[in-house]
Design an enzyme around this catalytic site. Structure first.
Site: not given
Ligand code: NAD
Length: 256
Positions: A138, A151
């Site tokens: 990401s 995350y």
């Protein structure tokens, strides 16, 4: 280009995983799909492209179920040539309010699952002297945002895992790279938009525009199809010497 290759895409019943599975199937790969929810629509979409498709519903937070998934791919399709570690979840909260069980499940699904699939896939790839490992990290594998501690830690971790595996396989036909998307309009992001709209009393369209405006200079979402195109490139001979990169496709997010 990919006929005769078997691709396993974890978390491919929706979103980015399904987009990448479709792009690989279009190139002739056999697909092993995985994920929660009804797998039939995803299976039908992939099968419509003409290739073979299998499915295994392993919970990617469970190492023994991951081993079962890899054994299924070996038994039914002769092993995994292209491994796309994509399954992922999100939870948004300040660290002092972050539930420890959410930390554990995000680290398990977004990071440890890739360790388990990769350790089980690499021996077969080495034997064939060909393999592609694509880790869906990401923009949060490269930079942080507040309220996403698990995350961001998992995604930075998977970039490190990517580089290490790339070094260990550097003299072989096996490559390992990460893809770092910015905002993509999938169920994972729609939930964040809906939460923002409810929290701030905004219309959903306004919440969507604000979410994009904060981080993504293009003001447009990245699409699963565009990510599929990058995955196909990383599987091509032109990418034989692309090793250990964390390639952002993010509308300019990390250029700031
Ligand atoms: P999504 O929610 O549409 O898809 C996630 C997939 O993972 C689904 O198929 C779901 O069933 C599966 N999954 C979730 N938990 C699982 C588990 N325990 N075991 C097996 N499968 C499981 O989300 P998405 O946006 O397509 O996300 C896919 C990946 O892309 C994730 O790793 C996410 O972190 C990453 N990503 C997404 C964005 C974005 O903006 N959407 C941006 C950057 C990175």
């Amino acid at each position: 280009m990919l006929s005769g290759k078997t691709a396993l895409v974890t978390g491919s019943t929706s979103g980015i995983g399904l987009g990448i599975a479709l792009a690989l199937a279009r190139e002739g790969a056999t697909l092993v799909l995985n994920g929660f929810g009804d797998p039939e629509p995803a299976k039908a979409e992939v099968a419509a492209l003409g290739g073979k498709v299998g499915f295994h519903g392993a919970d990617m937070s469970k190492p023994e179920q991951i081993a079962d998934l890899m054994a299924y791919a070996e038994r039914e399709f002769g092993g995994v040539d292209i491994l796309v570690n994509n399954a992922g979840i999100q939870h948004v909260a300040n660290i002092e309010d972050f539930p420890p069980e959410k930390w554990d499940s995000i680290i398990a699904i977004n990071l440890s699952s890739a360790f388990h699939t990769t350790r089980l896939a690499v021996p077969g790839m080495r034997r064939k002297n060909w393999g592609r490992i694509l880790n869906i990290a990401s923009a949060h594998g490269l930079v942080a945002s507040a309220q996403k501690v698990a995350y961001v830690a998992a995604k930075h971790g998977i970039v490190g895992l990517t580089k290490t595996v790339a070094l260990e396989t550097a003299t072989t036909g096996v490559t390992c790279n990460a893809i770092c998307p910015g905002w993509v309009l999938t169920p994972l992001v729609q939930k964040q938009i809906d939460d923002r709209a409810a929290r701030e009393g905004l219309a959903v369209e306004k919440a969507r525009a604000e979410l994009l405006g904060e981080k993504q200079p293009s003001g447009e979402f990245v699409t699963p199809e565009q990510l599929g195109g990058l995955a196909v490139f990383l599987c091509s001979p032109a990418a034989d010497q692309v090793r250990g990169v964390a390639w952002n496709m993010d509308g300019g997010w990390v250029a700031q």
